[in-house]
Design a protein around this motif. Structure first.
Motif, mmCIF file in Angstrom:
data_model
loop_
_atom_site.group_PDB
_atom_site.id
_atom_site.type_symbol
_atom_site.label_atom_id
_atom_site.label_comp_id
_atom_site.label_asym_id
_atom_site.label_seq_id
_atom_site.Cartn_x
_atom_site.Cartn_y
_atom_site.Cartn_z
ATOM 1 N N TRP A 1 6.355 5.298 -5.336
ATOM 2 C CA TRP A 1 5.855 5.230 -4.309
ATOM 3 C C TRP A 1 4.420 4.013 -4.293
ATOM 4 C CZ3 TRP A 1 8.170 6.057 0.288
ATOM 5 C CH2 TRP A 1 9.088 6.430 0.341
ATOM 6 N N GLN A 2 3.402 3.396 -3.804
ATOM 7 C CA GLN A 2 3.143 2.206 -3.947
ATOM 8 C C GLN A 2 2.352 1.898 -2.715
ATOM 9 O OE1 GLN A 2 4.842 -1.383 -5.821
ATOM 10 N NE2 GLN A 2 5.750 -1.897 -3.527
ATOM 11 N N ILE A 3 1.197 1.116 -1.922
ATOM 12 C CA ILE A 3 0.355 0.822 -1.638
ATOM 13 C C ILE A 3 -0.510 -0.817 -1.614
ATOM 14 C CG2 ILE A 3 -0.556 2.908 -0.263
ATOM 15 C CD1 ILE A 3 -3.066 2.206 -1.470
ATOM 16 N N PHE A 4 -0.493 -1.745 -0.877
ATOM 17 C CA PHE A 4 -0.842 -3.140 -1.032
ATOM 18 C C PHE A 4 -3.002 -2.944 -0.805
ATOM 19 C CE2 PHE A 4 3.247 -3.766 -1.010
ATOM 20 C CZ PHE A 4 3.389 -4.460 -1.692
ATOM 21 N N VAL A 5 -3.378 -3.213 -2.392
ATOM 22 C CA VAL A 5 -4.811 -3.227 -1.175
ATOM 23 C C VAL A 5 -5.017 -4.706 -1.561
ATOM 24 C CG1 VAL A 5 -6.928 -2.664 -2.586
ATOM 25 C CG2 VAL A 5 -4.577 -0.895 -3.086
ATOM 26 N N GLN A 6 -6.231 -5.413 -0.410
ATOM 27 C CA GLN A 6 -6.201 -6.522 -0.643
ATOM 28 C C GLN A 6 -7.256 -7.157 -1.166
ATOM 29 O OE1 GLN A 6 -7.670 -7.685 3.486
ATOM 30 N NE2 GLN A 6 -6.719 -9.676 3.321
ATOM 31 N N ALA A 7 -7.430 -8.042 -1.757
ATOM 32 C CA ALA A 7 -8.355 -8.435 -2.710
ATOM 33 C C ALA A 7 -8.696 -10.053 -1.967
ATOM 34 C CB ALA A 7 -7.728 -9.048 -4.501
ATOM 35 N N ASN A 8 -10.169 -11.012 -2.835
ATOM 36 C CA ASN A 8 -10.014 -11.695 -2.219
ATOM 37 C C ASN A 8 -8.880 -12.949 -2.279
ATOM 38 O OD1 ASN A 8 -12.578 -10.611 -1.984
ATOM 39 N ND2 ASN A 8 -13.231 -11.722 -4.160
ATOM 40 N N ASN A 9 -9.755 -13.461 -1.220
ATOM 41 C CA ASN A 9 -8.092 -14.582 -1.147
ATOM 42 C C ASN A 9 -6.528 -14.830 -0.547
ATOM 43 O OD1 ASN A 9 -10.099 -17.056 -1.907
ATOM 44 N ND2 ASN A 9 -10.394 -16.848 -3.784
ATOM 45 N N ASN A 10 -7.360 -13.563 0.295
ATOM 46 C CA ASN A 10 -5.698 -13.058 0.273
ATOM 47 C C ASN A 10 -4.849 -12.555 -0.697
ATOM 48 O OD1 ASN A 10 -6.144 -13.226 3.194
ATOM 49 N ND2 ASN A 10 -5.007 -15.063 3.739
ATOM 50 N N LYS A 11 -5.546 -12.477 -1.618
ATOM 51 C CA LYS A 11 -4.224 -11.709 -2.681
ATOM 52 C C LYS A 11 -4.183 -9.822 -2.869
ATOM 53 C CE LYS A 11 -4.755 -10.819 -7.719
ATOM 54 N NZ LYS A 11 -5.218 -11.218 -9.239
ATOM 55 N N PHE A 12 -3.161 -9.666 -2.921
ATOM 56 C CA PHE A 12 -2.731 -7.993 -2.669
ATOM 57 C C PHE A 12 -2.416 -6.886 -3.542
ATOM 58 C CE2 PHE A 12 -2.213 -10.002 1.687
ATOM 59 C CZ PHE A 12 -3.025 -9.398 2.485
ATOM 60 N N LEU A 13 -3.016 -6.516 -4.183
ATOM 61 C CA LEU A 13 -2.374 -5.859 -5.453
ATOM 62 C C LEU A 13 -1.942 -4.816 -5.231
ATOM 63 C CD1 LEU A 13 -6.107 -5.473 -6.915
ATOM 64 C CD2 LEU A 13 -4.164 -7.650 -7.393
ATOM 65 N N SER A 14 -0.518 -4.763 -6.079
ATOM 66 C CA SER A 14 0.131 -3.414 -5.276
ATOM 67 C C SER A 14 -0.499 -2.250 -6.657
ATOM 68 C CB SER A 14 1.340 -3.282 -6.387
ATOM 69 O OG SER A 14 1.903 -2.443 -6.295
#
Length: 402
Positions: free
Chosen positions: A343-356
């Motif tokens: 299971w994973q969620i997506f975290v928003q970083a700078n410049n609309n970068k999304f980290l799993s």
């Protein structure tokens, strides 16, 4: 005469010039060999250090790149309906649903039963009918009732006669005896189900109705059962009718002992039926576990709004519980699975970068799911995370760049 050794010509003394030259050459050769060996060792160590550094750098690079990421434009996020919410720890409410059955309110119900052997002559109400207090329900006949009515008339007449005499005309003992007989006969009629009004109507002129009596409603309510027919002979204790005030009903919910232990009389609860949802309240908790179902009964009270609820209906009881501790929870659509099935969620970083970010699942709170492994507030994709997951998969993410 001196004899020379055969090899004496080729072996020079240590102190001779030739011997010194040889030793110097050997020392030089040994020094060069040692220098080369040391140089080789230094080169080998440098090579191993460089290799270890490369492996360490590759490991660090892998650790960084294994957190999959994808860049998305504002336009694509808007078209996909992706929403990001700041994830903060908080207490959450969740629903605990249990099967339940509606019961008549035992405190507002009345069982109409005969108290002496009788025969049913006539019924005056039908099943489901609403009756008022003191309304006649059924007429019966009983030989014992006829005898009791006759005894009452005799005792009442005797007491009425003696009560008019003065103390000089009757002894105190006879007066007490007459009064006791009257009270006893009166009480017997009450015990057999007659009311004060019915007893007052007993007279010598109505001999044809001796032995007949009526049972009347003691409360206002609806007739829930009428298990008898006209002409039927009934025995003392037989139930003829059940009357209940259906404005307030009971609901008996069955829960496991572990779950029911967290429910108190202040726990919010609703009763759900095909006709809608009704607010209820916890009034009692059974202290005995059902030996067959191994469940515990929680009794609720519900107001029968619109009189759409009836005893015997099966419903669902929904208890609203609150988590004891603050925790992180996201909507179900915020969760997806990665390539490894985690299971994973997506975290928003700078410049609309999304980290799993991999997470583990905890308890479920209605439409929210507790996640484990998160220890700080994060901007998390809470709507249409599937779009972000699909874009990540389409980007061909590979942590080793193979």
């Amino acid at each position: 005469m001196n004899v020379l050794h055969p090899n004496s010509a080729s072996r020079a003394p240590k102190d001779s010039p030739m011997g010194n030259a040889k030793n110097t050459k050997l020392q030089c050769m040994t020094s060069v060999s040692l220098h080369q060996t040391l140089l080789a060792c230094v080169l080998a160590i440098a090579s191993l250090s460089s290799l270890a550094s490369e492996e360490h750098d590759h490991s660090e690079e892998t650790a960084v790149t294994e957190q999959a990421s994808v860049h998305l434009s504002d336009t694509s996020l808007q078209l996909a309906g992706v929403e990001v919410t700041q994830l903060v720890p908080q207490q959450h409410n969740y629903e605990l649903v249990a099967p339940a059955e509606i019961k008549a309110n035992g405190y507002n119900s009345y069982v109409v039963s005969v108290r002496t052997e009788s025969v049913v002559i006539a019924r005056h109400v039908t099943l489901g009918e609403h009756v008022n207090e003191q309304q006649p329900l059924v007429t019966l006949f009983s030989e014992q009732m006829a005898q009791a009515q006759g005894d009452y008339l005799v005792a009442a007449s005797e007491w009425q006669r003696l009560s008019k005499l003065d103390s000089s005309s009757i002894s105190a003992a006879n007066r007490v005896k007459a009064q006791s007989n009257y009270n006893a006969s009166y009480g017997r009629l009450l015990a057999m189900g007659l009311t004060d009004a019915a007893i007052a109507q007993i007279s010598q002129e109505n001999r044809a109705r001796f032995g007949q009596y009526q049972l009347v409603a003691q409360i206002s309510g609806s007739v829930l059962s009428d298990d008898f027919i006209q002409g039927q002979r009934v025995q003392p204790g037989d139930t003829l009718l059940t009357i209940a005030d259906e404005q307030t009903l009971w609901v008996e919910a069955k829960l496991s002992p572990q779950l029911s232990s967290e429910i108190t009389q202040t726990t919010p609860v609703h009763v759900t039926t095909a006709n809608g949802t009704f607010p209820a309240r916890v009034i009692q908790e059974a202290h005995v576990i059902d030996p067959q179902t191994r469940t515990r009964i929680i009794r609720l009270e519900v107001q029968n709004i619109g009189h759409v609820l009836h005893a015997g209906m099966f419903v669902s009881a929904q208890f609203t519980q609150t988590s004891k501790q603050s925790m992180y929870a996201v909507p179900q659509e915020a969760l997806t699975r990665n390539a490894q099935g985690q299971w994973q969620i997506f975290v928003q970083a700078n410049n609309n970068k999304f980290l799993s970010r991999e997470v583990q699942l905890g308890a479920q709170f209605g439409e929210l799911q507790q996640i484990l492994g998160v220890h700080e507030s994060l901007p998390v994709v809470t709507k249409n995370a599937f779009f972000v997951a699909s874009e990540l998969a389409r980007s061909g993410f590979d942590p080793h760049n193979h």
